[in-house]
Design an enzyme around this catalytic site. Structure first.
Site, PDB file in Angstrom:
ATOM      1  N   GLU A  39      -5.896   4.405   5.875  1.00  0.00           N
ATOM      2  CA  GLU A  39      -5.536   4.048   4.502  1.00  0.00           C
ATOM      3  C   GLU A  39      -5.678   5.522   3.678  1.00  0.00           C
ATOM      4  OE1 GLU A  39      -6.154   0.942   1.059  1.00  0.00           O
ATOM      5  OE2 GLU A  39      -6.118   0.358   2.941  1.00  0.00           O
ATOM      6  N   SER A  65     -11.475  -0.035   2.807  1.00  0.00           N
ATOM      7  CA  SER A  65     -10.671  -0.303   3.752  1.00  0.00           C
ATOM      8  C   SER A  65     -10.209   0.741   4.545  1.00  0.00           C
ATOM      9  CB  SER A  65      -9.656  -1.306   3.681  1.00  0.00           C
ATOM     10  OG  SER A  65     -10.396  -2.759   3.462  1.00  0.00           O
ATOM     11  N   ARG A  80       0.745  -1.256   0.048  1.00  0.00           N
ATOM     12  CA  ARG A  80      -0.044   0.220   0.002  1.00  0.00           C
ATOM     13  C   ARG A  80       0.738   1.222  -0.032  1.00  0.00           C
ATOM     14  NH1 ARG A  80      -2.139  -3.562  -1.165  1.00  0.00           N
ATOM     15  NH2 ARG A  80      -3.986  -4.326  -0.421  1.00  0.00           N
TER      16      ARG A  80
END
Length: 351
Positions: free
Chosen positions: A343, A239, A160
């Site tokens: 995130e 998420s 990520r």
């Protein structure tokens, strides 16, 4: 270019949250994108880039500067080489690669957002990451004031993360090139156990591309991870927290906390994450800390389908969302000593 003033930004985000921008510019060509960025840089105007808006949390006061909505289009397929303009809708592009019989991104179906965002976040799901298929990224470099081409290695991909995320004020992604695989209509080997189970095969097996895509879409929809205007569980950024990566020592301490709280038989999820490092599940942490599906009484709540998604039930403000996020972060840390990291990108606010 279209230009608006005091323009609402909430409609451009999947959270449907955030105040207005002083100025909103919509660019439909690479030249327009570059011109808008150069103008902002030349005048010292704060600049906010918006693609699909699926990874943004914008403050209630909005953005005092120029918001640049990248709405470029371009889908080019030459053999197994795919090139996408940054503004292409990602989930539509995945569908077209599957229709073309090419493997490599089929398990990334249903992810909201634009193609240009995928290398920034190194988007991944169900055992695939874009870093395995991206060969190069064309971007405008705000430091050198020229268009550059970065190879896969130049992008410095990790979980990520990427060079673009590490230097958020430097690069503006214009185009992304991928190298896909012609496996005779079959998917790439399945790497995710849940997907394999749903298809009734073993991890590592290949299945028809359409079956892989449809299965992933079904799994995502069951967790509220496919956009649906009528379903408030999808008024989210997917998420909200990344899966924590711990050192072996940190994981041992975490495991001890789990035993103290849940009993000696409880085993937290653990996945290899490189030498001396272990990845665990943010969703598991949230649930075991007491934040179950549907948690909350206000206008921002945890999804009724997935504990990893924080959602706007229709009347929330960004502050409502952040209050819930802070409560979850504090609760997980108190229970297990692990600090969750958001995130989505925050604009004008912070956890």
């Amino acid at each position: 270019m279209q230009e608006l003033h005091d323009a609402p930004l909430a409609p451009l985000t999947t959270f449907r949250l955030g105040g207005p921008a002083t100025r909103l510019v919509t660019a439909t060509t690479d030249a327009e994108v570059t011109a808008a960025v150069r103008e902002a840089d030349d005048t010292g105007t704060p600049l906010l880039l918006i693609g699909g808006g699926s990874n943004l949390v914008i403050g209630d006061k909005g953005f005092d500067g120029t918001a640049l909505h990248i709405a470029t289009r371009g889908f080019s397929l030459d053999g197994t080489t795919l090139e996408l303009a940054a503004g292409e809708i990602w989930t539509d592009a995945v569908a077209r690669t599957v229709e073309a019989g090419l493997a490599g991104v089929e398990c990334l179906a249903g992810i909201p957002g634009s193609a240009g965002a995928t290398p920034i976040q190194n988007v991944g799901a169900y055992g695939q990451e874009v870093s395995t298929t991206i060969t190069e990224v064309t971007a405008y470099d705000r430091r050198s004031r020229e268009t550059v081409v970065l190879s896969n290695a130049d992008c410095a991909f990790s979980y990520r993360h990427s060079r673009f995320k590490a230097e958020p004020e430097r690069y503006v992604v214009l185009r992304v090139r991928f190298e896909l695989e012609d496996a005779g209509g079959l998917s790439a080997p399945l790497r995710y156990a849940e997907t394999a189970r749903a298809l009734g095969v073993e991890a590592g097996d290949r299945v028809p591309l359409t079956a892989a895509r449809e299965t992933v879409l079904g799994l995502r929809a069951g967790k509220g991870m496919v956009l649906d205007p009528e379903d408030h569980d999808t008024w989210s950024a997917g998420s909200f927290f990344t899966n924590p990566i711990l050192t072996d020592e940190e994981f041992a301490a975490f495991r001890s906390r789990v035993a103290d709280r849940l009993g000696d038989a409880a085993e937290p999820p653990a996945f290899p994450a490189g030498e001396g490092r272990v990845k665990t599940s943010a969703a598991w942490l949230i649930d075991k800390a007491g934040f179950t599906k549907g948690y909350g009484t206000g206008p921002a709540r945890i999804s009724t389908k997935h504990t990893l998604a924080l959602t706007n039930r229709g009347e929330a403000t960004t502050e409502d969302l952040l209050a819930l996020a802070r409560e979850v972060v504090a609760g997980v840390h108190e229970a297990f000593g692990v600090t969750l990291v958001n995130e989505p990108v925050t604009v004008g606010v912070a956890l």
